[in-house]
Design an enzyme around this catalytic site. Structure first.
Site, mmCIF file in Angstrom:
data_model
loop_
_atom_site.group_PDB
_atom_site.id
_atom_site.type_symbol
_atom_site.label_atom_id
_atom_site.label_comp_id
_atom_site.label_asym_id
_atom_site.label_seq_id
_atom_site.Cartn_x
_atom_site.Cartn_y
_atom_site.Cartn_z
ATOM 1 N N GLN A 100 0.851 -1.194 0.000
ATOM 2 C CA GLN A 100 0.000 0.000 0.000
ATOM 3 C C GLN A 100 0.885 1.241 0.000
ATOM 4 O O GLN A 100 0.398 2.353 -0.085
ATOM 5 C CB GLN A 100 -0.883 0.016 1.253
ATOM 6 C CG GLN A 100 -1.840 -1.166 1.337
ATOM 7 C CD GLN A 100 -2.370 -1.341 2.746
ATOM 8 O OE1 GLN A 100 -3.397 -0.776 3.113
ATOM 9 N NE2 GLN A 100 -1.687 -2.121 3.552
ATOM 10 N N ASN A 101 2.185 1.043 0.137
ATOM 11 C CA ASN A 101 3.102 2.181 0.216
ATOM 12 C C ASN A 101 3.451 2.700 -1.171
ATOM 13 O O ASN A 101 3.455 1.948 -2.139
ATOM 14 C CB ASN A 101 4.388 1.775 0.950
ATOM 15 C CG ASN A 101 4.097 1.266 2.350
ATOM 16 O OD1 ASN A 101 3.016 1.509 2.880
ATOM 17 N ND2 ASN A 101 5.034 0.565 2.942
ATOM 18 N N HIS A 118 -1.542 1.323 -4.213
ATOM 19 C CA HIS A 118 -1.959 2.728 -4.083
ATOM 20 C C HIS A 118 -1.106 3.658 -4.944
ATOM 21 O O HIS A 118 -0.966 4.836 -4.630
ATOM 22 C CB HIS A 118 -1.934 3.163 -2.607
ATOM 23 C CG HIS A 118 -3.054 2.576 -1.793
ATOM 24 N ND1 HIS A 118 -3.019 2.479 -0.421
ATOM 25 C CD2 HIS A 118 -4.250 2.067 -2.178
ATOM 26 C CE1 HIS A 118 -4.154 1.918 -0.004
ATOM 27 N NE2 HIS A 118 -4.904 1.656 -1.043
ATOM 28 N N CYS A 129 -5.633 15.819 -18.032
ATOM 29 C CA CYS A 129 -5.326 15.207 -19.341
ATOM 30 C C CYS A 129 -4.500 13.927 -19.196
ATOM 31 O O CYS A 129 -4.166 13.293 -20.196
ATOM 32 C CB CYS A 129 -4.617 16.207 -20.249
ATOM 33 S SG CYS A 129 -2.886 16.495 -19.807
ATOM 34 N N THR A 189 0.615 -3.050 8.674
ATOM 35 C CA THR A 189 -0.574 -2.329 8.188
ATOM 36 C C THR A 189 -1.705 -2.445 9.195
ATOM 37 O O THR A 189 -1.899 -3.501 9.798
ATOM 38 C CB THR A 189 -1.047 -2.831 6.801
ATOM 39 O OG1 THR A 189 -2.271 -2.156 6.462
ATOM 40 C CG2 THR A 189 -1.265 -4.335 6.748
HETATM 41 P P1 OAD Z 1 -1.373 2.866 9.035
HETATM 42 O O1 OAD Z 1 -0.724 4.114 9.474
HETATM 43 O O2 OAD Z 1 -2.857 2.813 9.049
HETATM 44 O O3 OAD Z 1 -0.857 1.635 9.910
HETATM 45 C C1 OAD Z 1 0.497 1.405 10.104
HETATM 46 C C2 OAD Z 1 0.640 0.136 10.922
HETATM 47 O O4 OAD Z 1 2.025 -0.154 11.059
HETATM 48 C C3 OAD Z 1 0.063 0.213 12.330
HETATM 49 O O5 OAD Z 1 -0.790 -0.912 12.538
HETATM 50 C C4 OAD Z 1 1.301 0.151 13.240
HETATM 51 O O6 OAD Z 1 1.047 -0.542 14.452
HETATM 52 C C5 OAD Z 1 2.270 -0.620 12.373
HETATM 53 N N1 OAD Z 1 3.706 -0.393 12.647
HETATM 54 C C6 OAD Z 1 4.338 0.769 12.963
HETATM 55 N N2 OAD Z 1 5.670 0.599 13.054
HETATM 56 C C7 OAD Z 1 5.911 -0.723 12.779
HETATM 57 C C8 OAD Z 1 7.069 -1.525 12.686
HETATM 58 N N3 OAD Z 1 8.285 -1.020 12.907
HETATM 59 N N4 OAD Z 1 6.932 -2.843 12.374
HETATM 60 C C9 OAD Z 1 5.700 -3.372 12.144
HETATM 61 N N5 OAD Z 1 4.553 -2.659 12.203
HETATM 62 C C10 OAD Z 1 4.651 -1.356 12.498
HETATM 63 O O7 OAD Z 1 -0.783 2.536 7.580
HETATM 64 P P2 OAD Z 1 -1.389 1.589 6.450
HETATM 65 O O8 OAD Z 1 -2.068 0.411 7.034
HETATM 66 O O9 OAD Z 1 -0.314 1.353 5.468
HETATM 67 O O10 OAD Z 1 -3.786 5.091 1.727
HETATM 68 O O11 OAD Z 1 -2.463 2.546 5.815
HETATM 69 C C11 OAD Z 1 -3.221 2.107 4.725
HETATM 70 C C12 OAD Z 1 -3.546 3.255 3.828
HETATM 71 O O12 OAD Z 1 -4.125 4.323 4.589
HETATM 72 C C13 OAD Z 1 -2.344 3.926 3.189
HETATM 73 O O13 OAD Z 1 -1.873 3.235 2.053
HETATM 74 C C14 OAD Z 1 -2.876 5.265 2.823
HETATM 75 C C15 OAD Z 1 -3.623 5.595 4.093
HETATM 76 O O14 OAD Z 1 -4.679 6.439 3.969
HETATM 77 C C16 OAD Z 1 -3.949 6.058 0.829
HETATM 78 O O15 OAD Z 1 -3.354 7.109 0.908
HETATM 79 C C17 OAD Z 1 -4.933 5.710 -0.246
#
Ligand code: OAD
Length: 245
Positions: A100-101, A118, A129, A189
């Site tokens: 998702q990154n 994403h 355009c 995530t």
């Molecule tokens: P989040 O910010 O929602 O979640 C990040 C997750 O990473 C959390 O559950 C943390 O506990 C975990 N975390 C943090 N540090 C860590 C580490 N060192 N090792 C393992 N886990 C760790 O991010 P995403 O789930 O990626 O979408 O968010 C999903 C989407 O929401 C993104 O792609 C973005 C956002 O809105 C769009 O922009 C469309």
């Protein structure tokens, strides 16, 4: 440790691993997560900054956040967790990363089959355009924002904003990989953003073993996860690689 050994055995026996990654894997690369106390959405309301409607209405405001993110992304280097996934692919165990990154760090870590659900930060695209140009550091010196050379509109990074659809090719490939994998690694995530969060459920339905690494529990943990490791991806993934060697 026993569970980690068990997971390494399953990976060795079954192969066909797919990783599904989120912002947590890039924290140690210097890029903050979205949710949680240090998250980007604590400072920027996603409705005002991450919705395509907001971008079209006020690109100058949204570019303030985009610029801040871009500086971090341009500086970032792969974390030990990214590097471990690169190694797992070279060893022949990992068949794909669905991420998702948008930071491009999986490519930088050497992974070849990366599905960017994403979008990505390598290109700027015109929402009107659809012409594209590379997103370089120089683009950040253009104020208030870089413009399309054809139609003068504000360019945006080629990432999926709320209200936009997932790139079709990424969606099709991700669904295929999710169905065919034998082991699904869910890494860093929160699992709350759809349709991305459907992916591990597809793998579970098709019989994969689900392994999750996160600092905290998520909606996956109590529903589909078989092995949960509470902690940093940069601790656990290199350990799994070590056990496989
Ligand atoms: P989040 O910010 O929602 O979640 C990040 C997750 O990473 C959390 O559950 C943390 O506990 C975990 N975390 C943090 N540090 C860590 C580490 N060192 N090792 C393992 N886990 C760790 O991010 P995403 O789930 O990626 O979408 O968010 C999903 C989407 O929401 C993104 O792609 C973005 C956002 O809105 C769009 O922009 C469309």
């Amino acid at each position: 440790m026993e569970d980690l050994k068990k997971v390494a055995e399953i990976v060795k026996e079954k192969g066909q691993v797919v990783a599904f990654t989120g912002a947590g894997i890039s924290v140690e690369s210097g890029i903050p997560t979205f949710r949680g106390a240090q998250g980007l959405w604590e400072r920027y309301d996603p409705d005002e900054y991450a919705h395509i409607r907001s971008f079209l209405r006020n690109p100058e405001k949204v570019w303030m956040m985009l610029r801040e993110m871009a500086y971090l992304i341009f500086e970032a280097k792969p974390s030990p967790a990214h590097l471990a996934l690169g190694e797992l692919e070279r060893m022949g165990f990992l068949r794909a990363v669905i991420t998702q990154n948008v930071d491009g760090l999986h490519h930088e870590a050497g992974n070849k089959n990366v599905i960017e659900y994403h979008g990505n930060h390598r290109w700027l695209v015109c929402p009107s355009c659809h012409s594209k140009k590379p997103f370089t550091r120089e683009s950040l010196n253009v104020f208030p924002y870089p413009r399309c050379e054809r139609c003068e509109r504000a360019l945006k990074p080629d990432v999926v904003f709320f209200g936009e659809s997932i790139p079709l090719d990424a969606m099709i490939r991700a669904n295929e990989e999710a169905k065919n994998c034998k082991v699904m690694l869910i890494i860093g995530t929160s699992g709350v953003v759809y349709p991305a969060a459907e992916i591990p459920y597809i793998s579970k339905a098709y019989g994969a073993t689900i392994v999750e690494i996160n600092l905290e529990r998520t909606p996956f943990t109590n529903s589909i996860t078989d092995y949960f490791f509470a902690g940093s991806a940069s601790t656990y993934l290199p350990e799994i690689v070590k056990l496989l060697k």
